[in-house]
Design a protein around this motif. Structure first.
Motif, PDB file in Angstrom:
ATOM      1  N   LEU A 147     -39.880-113.604  40.741  1.00 41.57           N
ATOM      2  CA  LEU A 147     -40.902-114.598  41.086  1.00 41.57           C
ATOM      3  C   LEU A 147     -42.298-114.093  40.722  1.00 41.57           C
ATOM      4  CD1 LEU A 147     -39.531-115.831  44.518  1.00 41.57           C
ATOM      5  CD2 LEU A 147     -39.860-117.252  42.487  1.00 41.57           C
ATOM      6  N   GLU A 148     -42.583-112.836  41.058  1.00 46.36           N
ATOM      7  CA  GLU A 148     -43.899-112.275  40.727  1.00 46.36           C
ATOM      8  C   GLU A 148     -44.130-112.261  39.217  1.00 46.36           C
ATOM      9  OE1 GLU A 148     -46.422-109.664  38.998  1.00 46.36           O
ATOM     10  OE2 GLU A 148     -44.424-108.824  39.325  1.00 46.36           O
ATOM     11  N   THR A 185     -42.791-114.178  36.981  1.00 41.56           N
ATOM     12  CA  THR A 185     -42.776-115.527  36.404  1.00 41.56           C
ATOM     13  C   THR A 185     -44.079-116.278  36.642  1.00 41.56           C
ATOM     14  OG1 THR A 185     -40.385-115.602  36.770  1.00 41.56           O
ATOM     15  CG2 THR A 185     -41.475-117.691  36.315  1.00 41.56           C
ATOM     16  N   ALA A 186     -44.737-116.010  37.748  1.00 43.36           N
ATOM     17  CA  ALA A 186     -45.988-116.709  38.060  1.00 43.36           C
ATOM     18  C   ALA A 186     -47.032-116.426  36.977  1.00 43.36           C
ATOM     19  CB  ALA A 186     -46.506-116.263  39.422  1.00 43.36           C
ATOM     20  N   LYS A 239     -49.965-115.339  36.204  1.00 50.61           N
ATOM     21  CA  LYS A 239     -51.085-114.603  36.767  1.00 50.61           C
ATOM     22  C   LYS A 239     -51.997-114.099  35.647  1.00 50.61           C
ATOM     23  CE  LYS A 239     -48.661-111.500  38.696  1.00 50.61           C
ATOM     24  NZ  LYS A 239     -47.557-111.891  37.774  1.00 50.61           N
ATOM     25  N   TYR A 244     -46.145-112.960  31.657  1.00 49.55           N
ATOM     26  CA  TYR A 244     -45.319-114.013  32.252  1.00 49.55           C
ATOM     27  C   TYR A 244     -44.688-114.789  31.096  1.00 49.55           C
ATOM     28  CZ  TYR A 244     -49.673-116.837  31.730  1.00 49.55           C
ATOM     29  OH  TYR A 244     -50.804-117.456  31.268  1.00 49.55           O
ATOM     30  N   TRP A 290     -44.249-121.984  44.737  1.00 46.80           N
ATOM     31  CA  TRP A 290     -44.242-120.559  44.430  1.00 46.80           C
ATOM     32  C   TRP A 290     -45.196-120.187  43.312  1.00 46.80           C
ATOM     33  CZ3 TRP A 290     -42.708-116.457  46.889  1.00 46.80           C
ATOM     34  CH2 TRP A 290     -41.720-116.565  47.867  1.00 46.80           C
ATOM     35  N   MET A 291     -45.096-120.855  42.175  1.00 45.13           N
ATOM     36  CA  MET A 291     -45.874-120.429  41.012  1.00 45.13           C
ATOM     37  C   MET A 291     -47.377-120.590  41.252  1.00 45.13           C
ATOM     38  SD  MET A 291     -43.638-119.232  38.925  1.00 45.13           S
ATOM     39  CE  MET A 291     -42.895-118.605  40.442  1.00 45.13           C
ATOM     40  N   LEU A 319     -48.511-117.936  44.096  1.00 46.88           N
ATOM     41  CA  LEU A 319     -48.632-116.538  43.681  1.00 46.88           C
ATOM     42  C   LEU A 319     -49.776-116.349  42.692  1.00 46.88           C
ATOM     43  CD1 LEU A 319     -44.896-115.421  43.357  1.00 46.88           C
ATOM     44  CD2 LEU A 319     -46.443-115.270  45.319  1.00 46.88           C
ATOM     45  N   THR A 320     -50.000-117.346  41.844  1.00 51.70           N
ATOM     46  CA  THR A 320     -51.138-117.279  40.921  1.00 51.70           C
ATOM     47  C   THR A 320     -52.444-117.280  41.692  1.00 51.70           C
ATOM     48  OG1 THR A 320     -49.849-118.435  39.229  1.00 51.70           O
ATOM     49  CG2 THR A 320     -52.242-118.402  38.949  1.00 51.70           C
TER      50      THR A 320
END
Length: 291
Positions: free
Chosen positions: A25-26, A28-29, A31, A36, A203-204, A207-208
């Motif tokens: 998840l981290e 994929t976001a 950021k 990513y 989520w995305m 986290l961004t």
């Protein structure tokens, strides 16, 4: 539980599952300044992070007797498979969290219990643990991790690993958390990530947003080690914009990827990697804590 946490928590039936989910998840976001999907570095890809997530999960399944075994095993497997340092910071943060979580068995911990037990876990580290953790750091060979007059994290290990971390506090936020019993992590990082997930509702986006908020709140210590404190402070200053403005977010991402001269005088992208590591560890806690 918001931001999609509830549904993913159901899939995390053991610590290894949560390691996989937290790391993927981290990674994929989208950021700013990080790898990513669709934004690889020339020497590091999104697939590398997914592979490293699986290697990390397998190193902690079944749970080792001490998290230092898992950290060393995961670093060794990652170096052998990928030939690069992908997840040392994440592993150093996850190690005490996973050991504490696994020891709780079927009774999920609330955040206060988790912090107290992480402190006890760190206090129990032995000279043998220090040997293994130093070996993991040497396998990963992180740039600038810790040359100092008092302590060299790439040199021979002391008997007290926390003593080495205390000497590195000013240079590394992960070391700071070892030294203060993860107070920074539980008091600042986890609540900020959780609130960002609530604010964005997914989520995305969450986290961004958390990544930008953390960068605006404090300098990233990986940036400081590679480029100097002035660059780290400049990144912090530039991160203080309207985080919901898409154009400003893209401009900030371009600034980081364009890069500047590092301490060796070579042009390099500015990668806020320590901040990303903290987010991955926070996601692990949010997936496994009592609710």
């Amino acid at each position: 539980m918001t931001g999609g946490l509830a549904s993913i928590r159901l899939a995390c039936t053991c610590p290894a599952d949560a390691i996989r989910w937290a790391c993927v998840l981290e990674a994929t976001a989208p950021k700013a300044g990080n790898v990513y999907p669709g934004r690889d570095f020339e020497d590091l890809s999104y697939l590398d992070f997914v592979t490293a997530a699986e290697l990390a999960a397998s190193a902690f399944d079944p749970r080792p007797s001490s998290f230092s075994h898992g950290v060393l095993e995961a670093c060794g497997r990652t170096a052998e498979r990928l030939g690069t340092n992908v997840n040392l910071g994440i592993l150093l943060l996850l190690g005490p969290l996973v050991q504490t979580d696994a020891a709780a068995g079927e009774s999920p911990l609330n955040r206060a219990q988790w912090r107290d037990r992480v402190v006890a876990c760190l206090d129990s580290l032995t000279a043998e643990d220090a040997d293994r953790l130093y070996a993991a750091i040497n396998v990963a060979a992180p740039g600038g991790m810790g040359q100092s007059d008092e302590m060299d994290l790439s040199g021979p290990p002391p008997e007290d690993f926390l003593a080495a971390m205390r000497h590195a506090v000013s240079r590394d936020r992960i070391a700071k958390n070892y030294a203060d019993g993860f107070a920074d992590f539980f008091h600042h990082v986890v609540p900020l990530v959780h609130q960002s997930l609530i604010d964005e509702g997914d989520w995305m986006g969450g986290l961004t947003l958390a990544h930008l908020r953390l960068l605006a709140a404090a300098p990233d210590t990986l940036i400081a080690r590679k480029f100097g404190e002035d660059v780290a402070r400049e990144v912090q200053r530039r991160a203080r914009f309207d985080h919901r403005d898409g154009e400003q977010r893209e401009a900030f991402d371009r600034y980081l990827r364009t890069g500047t001269l590092d301490r060796q005088g070579q042009s390099s992208r500015i990668n806020p990697g320590t901040t990303a590591d903290l987010i991955a560890a926070a996601v692990y806690v949010l997936l496994r804590e009592a609710v």
